[in-house]
Design an enzyme around this catalytic site. Structure first.
Site, PDB file in Angstrom:
ATOM      1  N   HIS A  87       7.034 -41.340  -7.285  1.00 36.46           N
ATOM      2  CA  HIS A  87       7.125 -42.666  -6.687  1.00 36.46           C
ATOM      3  C   HIS A  87       5.758 -43.194  -6.262  1.00 36.46           C
ATOM      4  O   HIS A  87       5.484 -44.393  -6.381  1.00 36.46           O
ATOM      5  CB  HIS A  87       8.063 -42.614  -5.483  1.00 36.46           C
ATOM      6  CG  HIS A  87       8.364 -43.955  -4.889  1.00 36.46           C
ATOM      7  ND1 HIS A  87       9.181 -44.881  -5.516  1.00 36.46           N
ATOM      8  CD2 HIS A  87       7.960 -44.545  -3.737  1.00 36.46           C
ATOM      9  CE1 HIS A  87       9.268 -45.964  -4.768  1.00 36.46           C
ATOM     10  NE2 HIS A  87       8.540 -45.792  -3.686  1.00 36.46           N
ATOM     11  N   HIS A  95      13.938 -50.364  -4.569  1.00 39.39           N
ATOM     12  CA  HIS A  95      14.496 -49.520  -3.515  1.00 39.39           C
ATOM     13  C   HIS A  95      15.872 -49.059  -3.989  1.00 39.39           C
ATOM     14  O   HIS A  95      16.886 -49.247  -3.314  1.00 39.39           O
ATOM     15  CB  HIS A  95      14.562 -50.276  -2.191  1.00 39.39           C
ATOM     16  CG  HIS A  95      13.958 -49.507  -1.055  1.00 39.39           C
ATOM     17  ND1 HIS A  95      14.529 -49.405   0.185  1.00 39.39           N
ATOM     18  CD2 HIS A  95      12.810 -48.770  -0.989  1.00 39.39           C
ATOM     19  CE1 HIS A  95      13.780 -48.658   0.974  1.00 39.39           C
ATOM     20  NE2 HIS A  95      12.722 -48.265   0.280  1.00 39.39           N
TER      21      HIS A  95
END
Length: 752
Positions: free
Chosen positions: A58, A107
């Site tokens: 990420h 998200h």
């Protein structure tokens, strides 16, 4: 993770054989060994925590950066680009001394685990990226993907996500002006919650994430640090979901929009008084990210005392403090003589602020806890020198068979009655139906500068009240197209967003992207990713729209089942005067309807093939980027010069979907004639790219058609705005009342 006695740097050097939980923190064995090699010893627990989150997929883009380099290598020359890839968000010049920053991020996994907080903190995080550039946030957008609309879990995830986006954005006082909602079974266990934001500033107000000037103070301000979000970047956002694993709920952050609103105003006032040398928001990886990135991007080192971090939970270990992703926090670098004034401003806005360290003249990031040094690293090795993987990739074995399963050969309606029935079914399908149930939960007009908002082709915000200068933004992506051909699918996403911006009258300037894919450890997924990036980079080069930044979200996969490759593309455009914008809705009866562009038999990945036949196969529509550029120029010129009163791009659902939407929004019907050389089915339902529907006042017809003819853009007169139905002459008629019921009742019925 914290050990007794304190795991200091000296202790780590003296106890090389201590076992550390590197695998639990998401590191691979060779990655841990690389950390040991860099440090020349085993890491302390705190150092391990920092490397684990910063080297996660990420944060480090370790599987994607070899491909993402194309956005720099193929970047078109652009006078508008002020800040590009590598900062919190890209910045472009929109004229009159104004700059606009914008970005889209994901998200996804947090929003599946905890829909409300996952989506809310997605909005909060992207807004802080905008603040960190020195801009005032002015709007948000939200491209969303959910599982099958009638699946029970969609009723759990979607309302929570929508409530989270609306709750956070509405409390911040930010209008939600765009985005999209798509349903597909492939997103069942992996919904995509992408959040975008736009901010406006003057050129001289741009700020960067760097810590420069020995002796300058590092100030942590905003909310207290708690235990929420620990491991969010390294575990929750960098792994494939597996039902056998324990709940990941503790890794989801908890948001407080009222705290963020205070943070925004506090930060902007500090900017206005020129108090800040460098700034970084605390998002993924929390303090680990903020300290290492500020230090590595500056001219010196940094010394931090972790004891000074304000805590919500006094039992947190130093490792947990460094990994926490508690929301509404930022880090500023401030000159010593300006610290008191900075703290005064924070106190005025009721924002907790603490000096936690200072910039040094060395090249190390040193962090202390209870008097002991627990981190001593070169910050670049944490923030920028993570592993880089050239993952194996290969065109999947099933790709040829998928493309050979030609949607153009599916059974077509045999009678006008059957065509009417299929059109009505399409208009009422979840992906084509009105999303008013969702978008009505967002405030579109707060702040008073919203000019266009959903369901318009692109959102538009006024930047300057005196001149009418404005910006437009559209986000688009089609995972079905990308599954059929990732290269073309990415270019179709770019082309549609580019076209949507131009349809409203704005000139496309720049791109941000959010690239959502399955596991990079699957060669087929990695091939999809590589092809999509190549397609997007090539397309941006051809259209002259540089990529200013974005986000990669991998591991959107449950077990062996990956989502469709879903590159979401955001295009930002500028318009000199928002009063000249072009809306979607038909404006006046009697106006002439023109179809711009060429229509071919292109049904691969189409809404018709999905809704009527539950089919995915064949090839997606062809892309002609030069045609897209020409179409955009015509639409922008026609809007500026008052030649068209409404316009709508043609994409999912083809011409009939565009006509129905424009008619329902304007509460005016249309009579259409099928042009020579086309059958009614292809005319209405083809999804050929590079097309738009425009309504031309009769007084402007000659001027408009002359312009199109001179520029070589096909412009076919297909009908007139008229009546209270959509009438396809010689085929069928659909009253607006019947269309409205079909179009607007689907989503409420599914989610009631």
């Amino acid at each position: 993770m914290s050990r007794t006695p304190l795991d200091t740097v000296d202790n780590a050097a003296a106890t090389p054989d201590v076992e550390l939980p590197w695998a639990e923190l998401g590191l691979k064995k060779d990655e841990y060994e690389r950390v040991v090699e860099i440090l020349g010893r085993r890491p302390t627990g705190a150092e391990l925590a920092m490397y684990s989150v910063m080297w996660s997929e990420h944060c480090s883009y370790k599987s994607s950066k070899v491909h993402l380099r194309q956005f720099g290598e193929k970047a078109p020359q652009s006078d508008a680009m002020l800040v590009g890839i590598g900062e919190n968000a890209g910045v472009v010049d929109v004229g009159q001394g104004y700059a606009v920053t914008f970005k889209v991020e994901s998200h996804n996994h947090p929003s599946y685990v905890e829909p409300y907080q996952g989506a809310a903190t997605g909005v909060g995080g992207i807004v802080r990226d905008i603040i960190a550039m020195g801009a005032r946030p002015v709007a948000v957008v939200d491209p969303l993907r959910f599982g099958a609309a009638d699946h029970p879990d969609t009723k759990r995830v979607l309302p929570g996500v929508v409530a989270g986006i609306g709750g956070y954005g509405n409390c911040l006082g930010l209008p939600n002006i765009g985005g999209e909602v798509v349903f597909d079974a492939c997103y069942q266990g992996n919904p995509l919650v992408n959040a975008g934001a736009i901010g406006v500033m003057r050129h001289e107000d741009i700020h960067l994430a760097k810590a420069s000037g020995a002796g300058n103070k590092v100030i942590l301000y905003g909310a207290r640090t708690g235990g929420d979000g620990i491991g969010g970047a390294s575990i929750l956002a960098s792994e494939t979901f597996d039902d056998a694993k324990p709940s990941k709920r503790p890794a989801v952050q908890v948001g407080d929009p009222f705290q963020e609103k205070l943070l925004i105003e506090c930060t902007l006032e500090a900017f206005q008084e020129k108090l800040v040398v460098g700034i970084q928001d605390l998002g993924a990886a929390g303090l680990s990210c903020a300290t290492s990135e500020l230090a590595s991007n500056g001219s010196g080192g940094m010394r931090v005392t972790l004891d000074d971090v304000p805590l919500r939970d006094s039992t947190l270990s130093p490792e947990e403090i460094l990994m926490s992703e508690s929301q509404e926090r930022m880090c500023a670098v401030v000159e010593p003589e300006k610290v008191d004034r900075f703290l005064e401003i924070c106190e005025k806005w009721d924002v907790i602020a603490t000096v936690i360290g200072e910039v040094t003249d060395g090249d190390r990031l040193e962090i202390f806890w209870h008097g002991g040094k627990i981190v001593d690293v070169d910050p670049r090795t944490v923030a920028h020198d993570g592993p880089v993987y050239e993952r194996p990739y290969a065109r999947p074995e099933w790709q040829d068979a998928l493309q050979a399963d030609d949607a153009n050969k599916l059974p077509r309606p045999a009678t006008p009655e059957e065509l009417r029935e299929q059109v009505l079914k399409l208009v009422a399908s979840p992906n084509q139906a009105s999303k008013k149930w969702i978008t009505s939960q967002y405030d579109h007009f707060v702040q008073g500068n919203t000019v266009l908002a959903q369901p318009e082709d692109s959102g538009m915000i006024r930047v300057d009240e005196e001149t009418g200068l404005g910006v437009a933004i559209a986000t688009d992506g089609n995972g079905r197209y990308a599954k059929l051909d990732p290269y073309t699918g990415a270019q179709l996403a770019l082309a549609e967003a580019y076209r949507n911006v131009a349809t409203t009258g704005a000139k496309p300037l720049a791109v941000s992207d959010c690239l959502n894919f399955g596991s990079p450890e699957d060669p087929a997924v990695m091939w999809q990713f590589a092809e999509a990036v190549r397609g997007l980079a090539d397309g941006c080069l051809q259209l002259g729209t540089p990529v200013t930044g974005g986000n990669v979200s991998l591991y959107n996969q449950t077990g062996e089942a990956a989502i469709h490759p879903t590159p979401v593309v955001a295009v930002l455009g500028v318009i000199d005067d928002v009063a000249r914008r072009t809306p979607v809705a038909f404006q006046e009866e009697g106006q002439l309807l023109y179809l711009l562009g060429d229509t071919s038999e292109e049904f691969g990945g189409s809404a018709w093939s999905q809704v009527v036949h539950d089919h995915l196969g064949g090839l997606p529509p062809k892309v002609d980027l030069e045609r897209e550029r020409l179409l955009a120029e015509i639409l922008i010129s026609a809007s500026r010069d008052g030649m068209i009163d409404s316009a709508h791009d043609l994409s999912d659902g083809g011409l009939i979907q565009a006509v129905v939407e424009s008619a329902l929004l304007g509460e005016k019907g249309a009579r259409l004639i099928v042009p020579d050389g086309l059958d009614a089915f292809t005319f209405l339902l083809s999804e050929s790219a590079g097309r738009a529907l425009v309504a031309v006042p009769r007084s402007e017809e000659l001027r408009f058609t002359d312009m199109c003819g001179a520029r070589g853009l096909p412009a076919t007169r297909i009908g007139v705005v008229d009546g209270d139905s959509v009438d396809i002459q010689g085929e069928f008629t659909l009253p607006l009342a019947e269309l409205r019921e079909a179009h607007e009742n689907t989503i409420p019925a599914l989610l009631a």
